[in-house]
Scaffold this active site. Structure first.
Site, PDB file in Angstrom:
ATOM      1  N   ASP A 189      -8.164  -2.534  -7.022  1.00  0.00           N
ATOM      2  CA  ASP A 189      -7.400  -2.324  -6.501  1.00  0.00           C
ATOM      3  C   ASP A 189      -8.352  -2.056  -5.531  1.00  0.00           C
ATOM      4  O   ASP A 189      -9.084  -1.172  -5.720  1.00  0.00           O
ATOM      5  CB  ASP A 189      -6.148  -1.287  -6.249  1.00  0.00           C
ATOM      6  CG  ASP A 189      -5.334  -1.959  -5.067  1.00  0.00           C
ATOM      7  OD1 ASP A 189      -5.739  -0.582  -3.597  1.00  0.00           O
ATOM      8  OD2 ASP A 189      -4.566  -2.124  -4.240  1.00  0.00           O
TER       9      ASP A 189
ATOM     10  N   SER B 161       0.873  -1.600  -0.115  1.00  0.00           N
ATOM     11  CA  SER B 161      -0.264   0.235  -0.195  1.00  0.00           C
ATOM     12  C   SER B 161       1.104   1.284  -0.009  1.00  0.00           C
ATOM     13  O   SER B 161       1.622   1.382  -0.670  1.00  0.00           O
ATOM     14  CB  SER B 161      -0.940  -0.085   0.857  1.00  0.00           C
ATOM     15  OG  SER B 161      -1.941   0.776   0.819  1.00  0.00           O
TER      16      SER B 161
ATOM     17  N   HIS C  32      -6.672  -6.028  -1.813  1.00  0.00           N
ATOM     18  CA  HIS C  32      -5.470  -4.498  -0.947  1.00  0.00           C
ATOM     19  C   HIS C  32      -4.565  -5.869  -0.875  1.00  0.00           C
ATOM     20  O   HIS C  32      -5.203  -6.114   0.245  1.00  0.00           O
ATOM     21  CB  HIS C  32      -6.119  -3.932  -0.570  1.00  0.00           C
ATOM     22  CG  HIS C  32      -5.429  -2.364  -0.344  1.00  0.00           C
ATOM     23  ND1 HIS C  32      -4.655  -2.108  -1.554  1.00  0.00           N
ATOM     24  CD2 HIS C  32      -5.087  -1.914   0.694  1.00  0.00           C
ATOM     25  CE1 HIS C  32      -3.835  -1.074  -1.165  1.00  0.00           C
ATOM     26  NE2 HIS C  32      -4.088  -1.079   0.134  1.00  0.00           N
TER      27      HIS C  32
END
Length: 476
Positions: free
Chosen positions: A322, A215, A371
């Site tokens: 995502d 991330s 994610h």
């Protein structure tokens, strides 16, 4: 291998599957990266092989049959001027592996804040991402940070370092806390300082340093991997190969589904948030990218713009759909069926993302709605075109070893991207649960739940609905 344990008066001299007797006489097998075994000969029976290796490792551990200590332990930085947002000391968790010359440094993710208001709000609700005051003394590694060969077949024996995210600046900041500013933003300096400390713990003799992150940490890898390589080179450590592994950090500066004013972190368009943030943080960009975007350095936070300027090899892991990207684009999948405009936007997002990955040499991009991946315990289960991510990373490692001009190894792909066009059209995608009932859904149930009309979609594609269902089931 050090002292040999004697059990019941007899020394065990069994040679595990895959080790030749010559290798056993040498005590360990030295590969290009001092990795103790060559797995290629036993890939067909990997699970059994891993169990044997683990049993061997545990039997060679000091003879009291103590449990192996797998946890990473917290160390605060000796340089106390490099801090978290609130001025508390920054630090890292480490589990050393004395025989290994491979180091894995992982950057944690967790969004960002970009002005006084959003940072105050973050401090109230997510203080652990801005302060080290309540960090635990140890952390257990999972996924690529796991010391268990069954969960992490290729990197389990590396020196593991987890760097907690407490700078809220996508790992880019260089600004200390002062009388005039309530927060420090020192993400870039935290990485630099951790690397300096690790040089006194064995990193100076390393063959490979893999800077990984998920991330905001994945974006942090893209922003910092060349800085780390330059830092080591400038200090004379030219033998350390620096590489990057960016997971779920390849964001797009695309147009939101619904435009919203930039009032909070979640709804603010990424471009606008980053433009504000880079000034607020004193963000430091890779030099070659900065020169390519003078006056508009914010561009360097977006993977497809920074990647072509990087000198270090980087492996990109990116879900084509995502969840964090959809969130900042104001597509909120709340359990209600999506309507046609949202569905088209989601499909277009997948196409746009796919097109930005064309120039990436090594990548793993499944068509899933998710994610983060590399620290998930299920990271071995996801496949693209029949290849898992650990396998693809193993292939990438081999391609980067000494003979860079060798032809690619057969059956060892590096450019793995799903061609099917819908979220979860890949049958190995992580399980999705209905947000209302908690029931698990397969790919087709999920698509129907999303408002996907098989009949209508088949009609638009000019194909038989049964054929389309077959394609969805097989992920083609």
């Amino acid at each position: 291998m050090g002292s040999v344990c004697v059990w019941g008066g007899a020394t065990s001299n069994k040679i595990p599957l895959g080790l030749t007797s010559a290798a056993a006489h040498r005590g360990r097998v030295e590969g290009p990266e001092s990795f103790p075994l060559d797995f290629t000969a036993v890939e067909g029976n990997m699970n059994n092989f891993m169990v044997q290796i683990k049993n061997l490792a545990q039997s060679l551990y000091p003879c009291s049959a103590q449990k192996l200590d797998h946890d990473m332990k917290l160390q605060f930085l000796k340089n106390v001027s490099v801090t978290c947002n609130d001025g508390s000391p920054a630090g890292y968790y480490i589990k050393e592996s004395k025989g290994s010359k491979r180091w894995l440094l992982f950057l944690e993710g967790g969004w960002y804040c970009f002005n006084r208001q959003t940072c105050d709000s973050r401090y109230e609700t997510m203080r652990e991402l801005m302060s080290s005051t309540k960090w635990p003394q140890t952390r257990r590694g999972t996924g690529i940070l796991s010391p268990q060969p069954e969960e992490n077949p290729h990197w389990w024996n590396a020196n593991m370092v987890f760097i907690p995210y407490c700078s809220s600046d996508v790992w880019s900041g260089t600004t200390p806390k002062t009388d005039h500013s309530d927060y420090a933003f020192m993400g870039s300096l935290i990485i630099k300082e951790v690397v300096n400390e690790l040089l006194t713990k064995g990193l100076d003799n390393a063959k490979v340093l893999l800077l990984a992150g998920s991330s905001a940490g994945g974006t942090g890898v893209l922003v910092n991997v060349d800085h780390v390589a330059e830092q080591l080179q400038s200090q004379g450590y030219r033998g350390v190969q620096v590489r990057g592994l960016a997971d779920s950090g390849w964001f797009l500066d695309n147009k939101q589904y619904k435009f919203t004013d930039c009032l909070d972190t979640i709804s603010c368009a990424p471009t606008e948030a980053i433009k504000r943030g880079i000034r607020y943080w004193g963000g430091l960009m890779p030099e070659s990218c900065r020169q390519a975007h003078v006056g508009e350095e914010w561009n360097c936070f977006f993977g497809y713009k920074v990647y072509p300027t990087l000198k270090s090899p980087v492996f990109v892991v990116q879900w084509l759909f995502d969840e964090a990207q959809l969130t900042v684009d104001n597509i909120h999948l709340t359990g209600q069926p999506v309507h046609e405009g949202q569905w088209r936007y989601i499909q277009t997002l997948g196409q746009e993302l796919r097109s930005t990955l064309h120039t990436v040499q090594a990548m793993f991009a499944p068509a899933c709605l998710s994610h983060e991946l590399i620290t998930r315990t299920h990271w071995m289960d996801i496949q693209v075109k029949g290849t898992s991510l650990p396998r693809a990373l193993h292939c990438w490692d081999r391609s980067l070893q000494d003979n860079l001009h060798a032809p690619p190894v057969r059956g060892c792909p590096l450019h793995l991207i799903d061609s099917c066009p819908w979220p979860h059209c890949n049958p190995s995608c992580p399980t999705i649960r209905d947000q209302v009932t908690g029931q698990e859904m397969n790919s087709i149930q999920f698509l129907k739940h999303m408002g996907f009309d098989v009949q209508k979609m088949a009609q638009q594609q000019g194909m038989d609905p049964r054929k389309l269902l077959g394609m969805l089931n097989n992920g083609n």
